[in-house]
Enzyme design. Structure first.
Site, mmCIF file in Angstrom:
data_model
loop_
_atom_site.group_PDB
_atom_site.id
_atom_site.type_symbol
_atom_site.label_atom_id
_atom_site.label_comp_id
_atom_site.label_asym_id
_atom_site.label_seq_id
_atom_site.Cartn_x
_atom_site.Cartn_y
_atom_site.Cartn_z
ATOM 1 N N LYS A 28 -3.162 8.091 1.038
ATOM 2 C CA LYS A 28 -3.489 6.979 1.917
ATOM 3 C C LYS A 28 -3.281 6.609 3.672
ATOM 4 O O LYS A 28 -3.748 6.718 4.207
ATOM 5 C CB LYS A 28 -4.138 5.606 1.241
ATOM 6 N N ASN A 29 -1.715 6.476 3.238
ATOM 7 C CA ASN A 29 -1.358 5.852 4.078
ATOM 8 C C ASN A 29 -1.059 6.435 5.372
ATOM 9 O O ASN A 29 -0.314 7.646 6.372
ATOM 10 C CB ASN A 29 0.348 5.182 4.149
ATOM 11 N N CYS A 123 -2.274 -10.981 7.306
ATOM 12 C CA CYS A 123 -2.928 -10.927 6.126
ATOM 13 C C CYS A 123 -2.527 -10.911 4.831
ATOM 14 O O CYS A 123 -1.322 -11.710 4.540
ATOM 15 C CB CYS A 123 -3.200 -9.356 5.512
ATOM 16 N N ARG A 128 0.716 -10.058 9.904
ATOM 17 C CA ARG A 128 1.698 -8.435 10.718
ATOM 18 C C ARG A 128 1.578 -8.381 12.708
ATOM 19 O O ARG A 128 0.803 -8.518 13.279
ATOM 20 C CB ARG A 128 -0.045 -7.687 10.471
ATOM 21 N N ASP A 131 4.569 -6.795 18.125
ATOM 22 C CA ASP A 131 5.542 -6.684 19.438
ATOM 23 C C ASP A 131 6.010 -5.068 19.829
ATOM 24 O O ASP A 131 6.015 -4.642 20.925
ATOM 25 C CB ASP A 131 6.556 -7.889 19.420
ATOM 26 N N LEU A 132 6.245 -4.636 18.637
ATOM 27 C CA LEU A 132 7.282 -3.051 18.591
ATOM 28 C C LEU A 132 6.018 -2.143 19.412
ATOM 29 O O LEU A 132 6.152 -1.536 19.765
ATOM 30 C CB LEU A 132 7.489 -3.090 17.856
HETATM 31 C C1 UD1 Z 1 2.849 0.116 6.720
HETATM 32 C C2 UD1 Z 1 1.786 0.885 5.430
HETATM 33 C C3 UD1 Z 1 2.373 -0.387 4.432
HETATM 34 C C4 UD1 Z 1 3.628 -0.055 4.642
HETATM 35 C C5 UD1 Z 1 4.470 -0.850 5.575
HETATM 36 C C6 UD1 Z 1 5.848 -0.883 5.358
HETATM 37 C C7 UD1 Z 1 -0.295 1.542 6.384
HETATM 38 C C8 UD1 Z 1 -1.462 2.139 6.784
HETATM 39 N N1 UD1 Z 1 0.555 0.563 6.446
HETATM 40 O O1 UD1 Z 1 2.510 -0.748 7.068
HETATM 41 O O2 UD1 Z 1 1.386 -0.127 3.366
HETATM 42 O O3 UD1 Z 1 3.857 -1.594 3.270
HETATM 43 O O4 UD1 Z 1 4.047 0.268 6.433
HETATM 44 O O5 UD1 Z 1 6.291 0.782 4.363
HETATM 45 O O6 UD1 Z 1 0.539 2.695 6.523
HETATM 46 N N2 UD1 Z 1 5.949 -5.391 12.656
HETATM 47 C C9 UD1 Z 1 7.100 -6.896 13.619
HETATM 48 N N3 UD1 Z 1 6.804 -6.246 14.574
HETATM 49 C C10 UD1 Z 1 5.613 -4.576 14.964
HETATM 50 C C11 UD1 Z 1 4.925 -4.435 14.108
HETATM 51 C C12 UD1 Z 1 5.795 -4.326 12.931
HETATM 52 O O7 UD1 Z 1 7.388 -7.206 13.168
HETATM 53 O O8 UD1 Z 1 5.462 -4.571 16.036
HETATM 54 C C13 UD1 Z 1 7.338 -6.186 10.642
HETATM 55 C C14 UD1 Z 1 5.825 -6.549 10.274
HETATM 56 O O9 UD1 Z 1 5.595 -7.694 10.510
HETATM 57 C C15 UD1 Z 1 6.054 -5.953 8.774
HETATM 58 C C16 UD1 Z 1 7.129 -4.944 9.114
HETATM 59 O O10 UD1 Z 1 7.513 -4.661 10.709
HETATM 60 O O11 UD1 Z 1 6.665 -7.530 8.311
HETATM 61 C C17 UD1 Z 1 6.766 -3.746 8.489
HETATM 62 O O12 UD1 Z 1 5.832 -3.373 9.592
HETATM 63 P P1 UD1 Z 1 5.316 -1.784 9.448
HETATM 64 O O13 UD1 Z 1 6.569 -0.638 8.949
HETATM 65 O O14 UD1 Z 1 4.462 -1.631 10.945
HETATM 66 O O15 UD1 Z 1 4.064 -1.538 8.390
HETATM 67 P P2 UD1 Z 1 2.843 -1.726 8.502
HETATM 68 O O16 UD1 Z 1 2.612 0.093 9.341
HETATM 69 O O17 UD1 Z 1 2.105 -2.478 8.541
#
Ligand code: UD1
Length: 447
Positions: A28-29, A123, A128, A131-132
């Site tokens: 899925k991911n 969520c 979620r 910033d990055l």
């Molecule tokens: C993706 C997966 C999810 C998985 C996660 C970590 C999909 C659809 N989802 O989620 O199933 O659990 O990777 O392996 O592929 N964060 C920041 N700033 C940002 C972006 C993220 O602080 O700009 C934080 C988020 O709040 C979170 C953490 O980083 O706490 C992980 O996020 P990220 O690695 O981006 O996961 P997703 O892409 O949301």
């Protein structure tokens, strides 16, 4: 007065050792970002092994709302044509159902020079942040601003290559900025990126369509901008989280299960953790297997970016550890609220205490789990309840199936192949009578 509603639940009777082999569906991911990436291609994209899960259906609707044409071919093939893409604003009603839809930002920005996508906010498993993503788009020369809950990203004169360092290897930000950089002018270097197999699959897809990306799978990705991406036929990788769930389902019943169609290199942390518990693990080129007859103890788990232990398997691993002798500590480092499912596990007899200040759970085993009516609140927490139910002495009925269906293609059918007694059951529930109806119901024998 009573209020009737149609409810679909999973009903299962635990206590049977699972055994045998099952093939896992596509990831899925990996599929979701590849669907977003198809917006960058000017020819037809054929995605093979796309899982039939509701998150993919929502992404199909999103792509269509932007002007793409999506056709399903057979059970697991999607054909996407983005030739007539015109819309740059993703509708909130669909985006709010799917965090991965934020990947559309990079694809729309790269293709049309503008994207308006609702901010994901939070969520049930935690914040979620974006910033990055925003930092990366800005580095490529885009103007980024928020307005009325939407992120608006614009680069009317195109993007230019840049050197971007992430403070944390976010999966979503790595994907999004990589998507935007494919059409940037010059070379983009992304440092401290996510190394997850799904990120690698996205880069492989983009390269198959004509992109020039290297370094994926390491902590630095280099993208040479190109002028166009063409149509392509691409098969996504097996779903490593679903595969791990099936392996843990076998392990919690002390059975022996083999999962086909998954790359063992995606499972290093899980196999190491299971081995520490005394589960005998083996693998071949595209399968993994676990025989839990000798499971003897728990172990400590620390979730971390790949190749660390996947946060998406943390709930299911916790369910398994609840049945293992000894104390196990599970520390969650990726999401800040990923223990909501624990309350339901405790209702099934697990001894799990969540320490909110350290975002950790302490599990004391072995617990004798008992069936109970429980409710899933998110995809992976829901899977953990199913797995726990397989080890429970009596019948478990799991509501909130819509969450499980977001990420697993007919989980109950895969488990039935392994000998589980589980079935989907739908019925009109008169809410005022629901509790007593549950008390008097019995489950027909299956399998
Ligand atoms: C993706 C997966 C999810 C998985 C996660 C970590 C999909 C659809 N989802 O989620 O199933 O659990 O990777 O392996 O592929 N964060 C920041 N700033 C940002 C972006 C993220 O602080 O700009 C934080 C988020 O709040 C979170 C953490 O980083 O706490 C992980 O996020 P990220 O690695 O981006 O996961 P997703 O892409 O949301």
């Amino acid at each position: 007065m009573t209020f009737d509603r149609l409810e679909t639940t999973l009903r299962l009777r635990g206590g049977h050792r699972l055994h045998g082999a099952v093939r896992v569906h596509g990831s899925k991911n990996a599929t979701l970002p590849i669907m977003a990436a198809s917006l960058l291609c000017d020819g037809e994209v054929v995605i093979k092994r796309a899982p039939r899960v509701t998150d993919v259906s929502v992404m199909e609707a999103l792509l269509e709302s932007l002007g793409a044409r999506v056709r399903e071919h057979g059970t697991n093939e999607l054909r996407i044509s983005a030739a007539n893409l015109g819309q740059t604003r993703a509708p909130y009603t669909l985006v709010r159902k799917l965090n991965a839809s934020f990947d559309l930002t990079g694809a729309l920005l790269g293709r049309l020079g503008r994207a308006e996508v609702p901010l994901p906010g939070g969520c049930v498993i935690g914040t979620r942040a974006t910033d990055l993503h925003e930092m990366g788009f800005r580095a490529l020369g885009a103007d980024v601003r928020g307005a009325r809950g939407y992120l608006i990203v614009e680069a009317p004169d195109g993007l230019r290559g840049a050197d971007v360092s992430f403070r944390f290897p976010s999966v979503g930000a790595t994907r999004n900025v990589m998507l935007a950089a494919v059409y940037a002018d010059g070379t983009t270097t992304l440092r401290n990126v996510a190394m997850e197999p799904e990120v690698v699959d996205l880069a492989n897809f983009l390269n198959a369509a004509g992109a020039r990306i290297s370094g994926h799978g390491t902590d630095t990705i280099v993208i040479e901008g190109v002028q166009r991406l063409h149509g392509v036929e691409y098969e996504v990788i097996g779903d490593r989280i679903a595969a791990g769930t099936l392996l843990l389902a076998g392990a919690i019943t002390r059975g022996a299960v083999r999962v086909d169609g998954t790359d063992p290199r995606h499972h290093g942390a899980l196999l190491a953790a299971l081995s520490e518990c005394g589960v005998a693990c083996s693998h071949g080129v595209d399968w993994i297997a676990a025989d839990a007859a000798g499971a003897r103890s728990g172990t400590d788990i620390l979730t971390a970016p790949f190749p660390g232990f996947p946060t998406d398997l943390q709930p299911t691993m916790t369910a398994f550890l609840a049945t293992c002798p000894g104390t196990s500590v599970i520390e969650e480092t990726i999401f800040n609220a990923r223990f909501a499912y624990v309350n339901e596990l405790v209702r099934m007899g697990a001894d799990v205490r969540v320490q909110m200040d350290s975002n950790a759970a302490v599990v004391k085993g072995p617990a004798e789990l008992e069936g109970a009516p429980v409710e899933a609140a998110d995809i992976r927490g829901g899977a953990a309840l199913v797995v726990a139910g397989l080890a429970a002495r009596s019948e478990t009925e799991i509501a909130g199936l819509e969450f499980i269906d977001r990420g697993y293609e007919r989980l109950e059918e895969m488990l039935t192949e392994l000998g589980a007694q589980i079935q989907r059951s739908s019925g009109i529930v008169a809410l005022a009578e629901a509790a007593s109806a549950y008390e008097t119901s019995t489950m027909p024998t299956v399998g």
